[in-house]
Design a protein around this motif. Structure first.
Motif, PDB file in Angstrom:
ATOM      1  N   SER A  80      21.966 133.422 116.135  1.00 57.88           N
ATOM      2  CA  SER A  80      21.151 132.285 116.135  1.00 57.88           C
ATOM      3  C   SER A  80      21.945 131.068 117.097  1.00 57.88           C
ATOM      4  O   SER A  80      21.174 130.439 117.448  1.00 57.88           O
ATOM      5  CB  SER A  80      20.958 131.847 114.873  1.00 57.88           C
ATOM      6  OG  SER A  80      20.093 132.972 114.143  1.00 57.88           O
TER       7      SER A  80
ATOM      8  N   GLY B  82      18.211 129.802 117.575  1.00 56.77           N
ATOM      9  CA  GLY B  82      17.806 129.512 116.217  1.00 56.77           C
ATOM     10  C   GLY B  82      17.103 127.995 116.065  1.00 56.77           C
ATOM     11  O   GLY B  82      16.442 127.587 115.372  1.00 56.77           O
TER      12      GLY B  82
ATOM     13  N   PHE C  92      13.954 127.850 113.550  1.00 62.91           N
ATOM     14  CA  PHE C  92      14.162 127.615 112.086  1.00 62.91           C
ATOM     15  C   PHE C  92      13.028 126.287 111.859  1.00 62.91           C
ATOM     16  O   PHE C  92      12.843 126.069 110.603  1.00 62.91           O
ATOM     17  CB  PHE C  92      15.438 127.234 111.582  1.00 62.91           C
ATOM     18  CG  PHE C  92      16.248 128.447 111.950  1.00 62.91           C
ATOM     19  CD1 PHE C  92      15.890 129.968 111.415  1.00 62.91           C
ATOM     20  CD2 PHE C  92      17.493 128.285 112.440  1.00 62.91           C
ATOM     21  CE1 PHE C  92      16.649 130.978 111.481  1.00 62.91           C
ATOM     22  CE2 PHE C  92      18.234 129.566 112.606  1.00 62.91           C
ATOM     23  CZ  PHE C  92      17.963 130.774 112.250  1.00 62.91           C
TER      24      PHE C  92
ATOM     25  N   SER D  79      19.127 136.911 112.920  1.00 61.96           N
ATOM     26  CA  SER D  79      17.950 136.203 111.915  1.00 61.96           C
ATOM     27  C   SER D  79      17.133 135.372 112.670  1.00 61.96           C
ATOM     28  O   SER D  79      15.908 135.275 112.538  1.00 61.96           O
ATOM     29  CB  SER D  79      18.695 135.210 110.882  1.00 61.96           C
ATOM     30  OG  SER D  79      19.307 134.140 111.607  1.00 61.96           O
ATOM     31  N   ALA D  80      17.555 134.597 113.814  1.00 61.42           N
ATOM     32  CA  ALA D  80      16.256 134.056 114.661  1.00 61.42           C
ATOM     33  C   ALA D  80      15.478 134.679 115.338  1.00 61.42           C
ATOM     34  O   ALA D  80      14.415 134.176 115.339  1.00 61.42           O
ATOM     35  CB  ALA D  80      17.561 133.157 115.632  1.00 61.42           C
TER      36      ALA D  80
ATOM     37  N   GLU E 232      13.125 136.472 112.623  1.00 65.23           N
ATOM     38  CA  GLU E 232      12.215 135.376 112.005  1.00 65.23           C
ATOM     39  C   GLU E 232      11.004 134.909 112.868  1.00 65.23           C
ATOM     40  O   GLU E 232      10.261 134.266 112.264  1.00 65.23           O
ATOM     41  CB  GLU E 232      13.021 134.453 111.220  1.00 65.23           C
ATOM     42  CG  GLU E 232      13.906 134.934 110.037  1.00 65.23           C
ATOM     43  CD  GLU E 232      14.493 133.990 109.229  1.00 65.23           C
ATOM     44  OE1 GLU E 232      13.958 132.846 109.358  1.00 65.23           O
ATOM     45  OE2 GLU E 232      15.684 134.357 108.852  1.00 65.23           O
TER      46      GLU E 232
ATOM     47  N   GLY F  87      21.651 131.861 111.389  1.00 63.97           N
ATOM     48  CA  GLY F  87      20.585 131.725 110.660  1.00 63.97           C
ATOM     49  C   GLY F  87      20.700 132.461 109.186  1.00 63.97           C
ATOM     50  O   GLY F  87      19.929 132.075 108.411  1.00 63.97           O
ATOM     51  N   SER F  88      21.670 133.251 108.991  1.00 65.38           N
ATOM     52  CA  SER F  88      21.936 133.601 107.650  1.00 65.38           C
ATOM     53  C   SER F  88      23.388 133.973 107.173  1.00 65.38           C
ATOM     54  O   SER F  88      24.181 133.704 108.067  1.00 65.38           O
ATOM     55  CB  SER F  88      21.142 134.946 107.620  1.00 65.38           C
ATOM     56  OG  SER F  88      21.774 136.030 108.605  1.00 65.38           O
TER      57      SER F  88
ATOM     58  N   PRO G  14      19.010 133.157 103.658  1.00 69.72           N
ATOM     59  CA  PRO G  14      18.753 131.965 104.735  1.00 69.72           C
ATOM     60  C   PRO G  14      19.629 130.807 104.747  1.00 69.72           C
ATOM     61  O   PRO G  14      18.981 129.821 104.529  1.00 69.72           O
ATOM     62  CB  PRO G  14      17.524 132.016 104.526  1.00 69.72           C
ATOM     63  CG  PRO G  14      17.099 131.977 103.163  1.00 69.72           C
ATOM     64  CD  PRO G  14      18.138 133.112 102.560  1.00 69.72           C
TER      65      PRO G  14
ATOM     66  N   ARG H  12      20.271 126.766 110.963  1.00 70.17           N
ATOM     67  CA  ARG H  12      19.312 126.694 109.975  1.00 70.17           C
ATOM     68  C   ARG H  12      19.497 125.383 109.270  1.00 70.17           C
ATOM     69  O   ARG H  12      18.741 124.551 109.232  1.00 70.17           O
ATOM     70  CB  ARG H  12      19.156 127.875 109.086  1.00 70.17           C
ATOM     71  CG  ARG H  12      18.143 127.713 108.074  1.00 70.17           C
ATOM     72  CD  ARG H  12      17.843 128.822 107.190  1.00 70.17           C
ATOM     73  NE  ARG H  12      17.810 129.995 107.652  1.00 70.17           N
ATOM     74  CZ  ARG H  12      16.760 130.914 108.189  1.00 70.17           C
ATOM     75  NH1 ARG H  12      15.527 130.315 107.871  1.00 70.17           N
ATOM     76  NH2 ARG H  12      16.941 132.045 108.427  1.00 70.17           N
TER      77      ARG H  12
ATOM     78  N   GLU I 275      19.584 122.096 111.317  1.00 67.46           N
ATOM     79  CA  GLU I 275      18.345 121.794 111.666  1.00 67.46           C
ATOM     80  C   GLU I 275      17.268 121.283 110.648  1.00 67.46           C
ATOM     81  O   GLU I 275      16.585 120.245 110.735  1.00 67.46           O
ATOM     82  CB  GLU I 275      17.507 123.108 112.199  1.00 67.46           C
ATOM     83  CG  GLU I 275      18.216 123.499 113.615  1.00 67.46           C
ATOM     84  CD  GLU I 275      18.315 122.559 114.605  1.00 67.46           C
ATOM     85  OE1 GLU I 275      17.468 121.544 114.864  1.00 67.46           O
ATOM     86  OE2 GLU I 275      19.240 122.636 115.727  1.00 67.46           O
TER      87      GLU I 275
END
Length: 198
Positions: A11, A40, A44, A82-83, A86, A140-141, A159, A164, A167
């Protein structure tokens, strides 16, 4: 000696590591690269990878491909976390990575992230019969894995990554307000409580 590579499309950055290995205990670093592409940043907030971030990521993957070719890499694995998983337009990055950079990109789930961390840590450290909690903090996670010896007892992906949280809760224009701090703490406590119940 055979040469292998790993690519992590995270991310907050993309990373490449090339190694030379005859066995799990006979390993030598050959090359390492990092590209500060913040995939990310928009995902997010909007649920989509920004077009500029996709372009930067594909450019970085082209450079990684050239490093791997120059190093004589025989096999590699490239994963996105994750980015990408998702984002609603993850397929754009996956397709362009294959077409423009020649890189097959696997979008993995949080449980697979945790498994890969487990493999790396148990290779590097002797946990033996001790209990340990592995925590992998990404953009991101965050992945938590509880171990007894080298055997995983429980694993969860939450998460709560750095990009994340930044932001969603932090204001680049000034210090964190008490209201935003309270929201951040509430968010983190909510997911930690959910993890304890699993």
């Amino acid at each position: 000696m055979p040469r292998f590579a790993a690519i992590d499309v995270g991310s907050n950055a993309l990373r490449l590591r090339v190694i030379e290995a005859n066995s799990p205990t006979d390993v030598r670093d050959v090359a390492a690269e990092r590209a500060p592409v913040r995939l990310g940043h928009d995902v997010f907030l909007t649920g989509r990878l920004a077009p500029t971030a996709v372009i930067e990521a594909v450019d970085a993957l082209r450079r990684f491909r050239d490093v791997m070719r120059g190093a004589g890499v025989e096999s590699y694995r490239a994963v996105a976390t994750s980015a990408v998983r998702e984002s609603q337009n993850a397929d754009v990055l996956v397709e362009r990575a294959a077409r423009e950079a020649g890189i097959k990109l696997d979008v993995i789930e949080g449980v697979e992230e945790a498994r890969l961390v487990l493999v790396a840590v148990t290779h590097a450290l002797k946990i033996e019969s001790r209990r340990a909690l592995l925590i992998d903090i990404g953009g991101g996670s965050v992945e938590f894995t509880l171990l007894t010896g080298n055997a995983p007892r429980a694993s969860v992906s939450l998460p709560m990554g750095t990009v994340r949280l930044h932001e969603a809760f932090l204001d680049a224009e000034g210090p964190v307000t008490p209201e935003r701090k309270d929201l951040l703490v509430e968010y983190i406590e909510h997911f930690l409580a959910e993890a304890q119940d699993t």
